[in-house]
Design a protein around this motif. Structure first.
Motif, PDB file in Angstrom:
ATOM      1  N   GLU A 200      38.537  81.255  42.165  1.00 49.57           N
ATOM      2  CA  GLU A 200      38.007  79.983  41.687  1.00 49.57           C
ATOM      3  C   GLU A 200      39.200  79.191  41.171  1.00 49.57           C
ATOM      4  O   GLU A 200      39.672  79.385  40.061  1.00 49.57           O
ATOM      5  CB  GLU A 200      36.968  80.172  40.594  1.00 49.57           C
ATOM      6  N   PRO A 203      37.075  74.760  38.274  1.00 48.25           N
ATOM      7  CA  PRO A 203      35.650  74.999  38.036  1.00 48.25           C
ATOM      8  C   PRO A 203      34.792  74.472  39.187  1.00 48.25           C
ATOM      9  O   PRO A 203      34.860  73.301  39.548  1.00 48.25           O
ATOM     10  CB  PRO A 203      35.389  74.224  36.744  1.00 48.25           C
ATOM     11  N   GLY A 204      34.025  75.381  39.799  1.00 50.59           N
ATOM     12  CA  GLY A 204      33.149  75.001  40.890  1.00 50.59           C
ATOM     13  C   GLY A 204      33.806  74.947  42.251  1.00 50.59           C
ATOM     14  O   GLY A 204      33.164  74.560  43.233  1.00 50.59           O
ATOM     15  N   ALA A 206      35.947  77.277  45.016  1.00 54.61           N
ATOM     16  CA  ALA A 206      36.415  78.613  45.391  1.00 54.61           C
ATOM     17  C   ALA A 206      37.173  78.561  46.707  1.00 54.61           C
ATOM     18  O   ALA A 206      36.770  77.863  47.654  1.00 54.61           O
ATOM     19  CB  ALA A 206      35.236  79.573  45.513  1.00 54.61           C
TER      20      ALA A 206
END
Length: 302
Positions: A200, A203-204, A206
């Motif tokens: 990751e 944040p959010g 990948a």
């Protein structure tokens, strides 16, 4: 309006539907939870048809050319993804810059049309280090264009292009790719963060290993709750042969066999999950979905 290096040139207007709000030709924007994603046009490439047909079986080349209406050259669009959060303006790749092709290198104009300048970019994430994705890293004076940004690249991709031996081992047609990548990556050597498959990175967001087009190519799954969009880069490089014949080797892939394995597996996943995609060289703004079509697939624009 900020004065940019090139006059903004508008490409063919995109057919934008669903939740995508048209901003202007060759630009589209959507919301994903608290995120906003914008497809920005860097222009288009101009490629010889022979590159696309390189691995097409000899007895099928004429039929393929006629079926798709191919001319002597192909002009795939270059769609750079901008991801905006409440605190970040994140670019996935930086386009071709002024030195690669006259038909590409318009990212600054597209950013300007979106109300942003290079100093507003907080993060730059690379899918891979081919010229149309990384040569826009520096300006005409060889200074970093996105001076306030942090930089991220997959470890395997970085290792390949910064290896001094790559220029000797890469095929002759890509020697300038190796020289150009090494020169530009040297400019961010003290500022870059590396990652691997599944990380990751923000944040959010990948990372997804999609090797084959280059040795360390990465796609990125942007997710908010149950909704997601996959930023493909070049692991699915066009909307015709890559979908109709994903098991055919592609002349644009550095490891054509690995590229096939990656493409087949990813298309199957994307069709099954009906995840939205944003492809760097897919038509218009590159936004759509993958649908199964018999034993093949098709790209459906959103």
């Amino acid at each position: 309006m900020t004065l940019t290096r090139r006059r903004f040139t508008t490409l063919a207007a995109a057919g934008i539907a669903s939740g995508f709000a048209p901003l202007r030709a060759s630009m589209a924007q959507t919301s994903l939870g608290v995120f906003t994603l914008t497809s920005l046009s860097d222009g288009a490439l101009t490629l010889p048809l022979s590159m696309t047909l390189e691995h097409v079986p000899d007895d099928q080349r004429a039929a393929v050319t006629q079926h798709y209406g191919f001319g002597d050259t192909l002009t795939p669009p270059c769609n750079v993804t901008l991801l905006q959060t409440d605190t970040r303006n994140i670019l996935f790749d930086v386009g071709a810059g002024p030195e690669f092709m006259s038909s590409a290198g318009f990212l600054l104009d597209a950013l300007d049309a979106a109300g942003l300048g290079p100093d507003d970019i907080t993060d730059v994430v690379f899918t891979h280090a081919h010229p149309d994705h990384i040569w826009g890293l520096v300006d005409d004076f060889d200074d970093l264009l996105f001076a306030n940004a942090s930089y991220m690249m997959g470890q395997a991709e970085w290792d390949y292009w910064t290896d001094p031996d790559t220029v000797n081992t890469i095929d002759a047609g890509r020697t300038t790719f190796a020289v150009g990548a090494a020169r530009r990556l040297a400019r961010i050597a003290d500022q870059v963060t590396f990652f691997g498959d599944g990380a990751e990175i923000l944040p959010g967001v990948a990372a997804r290993a999609t090797f084959g087009h280059t040795p360390g190519h990465m796609a990125f799954e942007v997710r908010q709750g149950s909704e997601a969009i996959m930023i493909l880069g070049d692991c699915i490089g066009n909307h015709h042969l890559a979908f109709d014949h994903p098991d055919w080797r592609s002349g644009s892939d550095q490891d054509a066999d690995q590229g096939v394995a990656t493409r087949v597996a990813l298309l199957d996943q994307l069709a099954h999950e009906q995840m939205q995609i944003l492809g760097f060289h897919l038509p218009d703004t590159g936004i759509g979905r993958v649908e199964k079509a018999g034993s093949a697939y098709r790209f459906v624009q959103d």
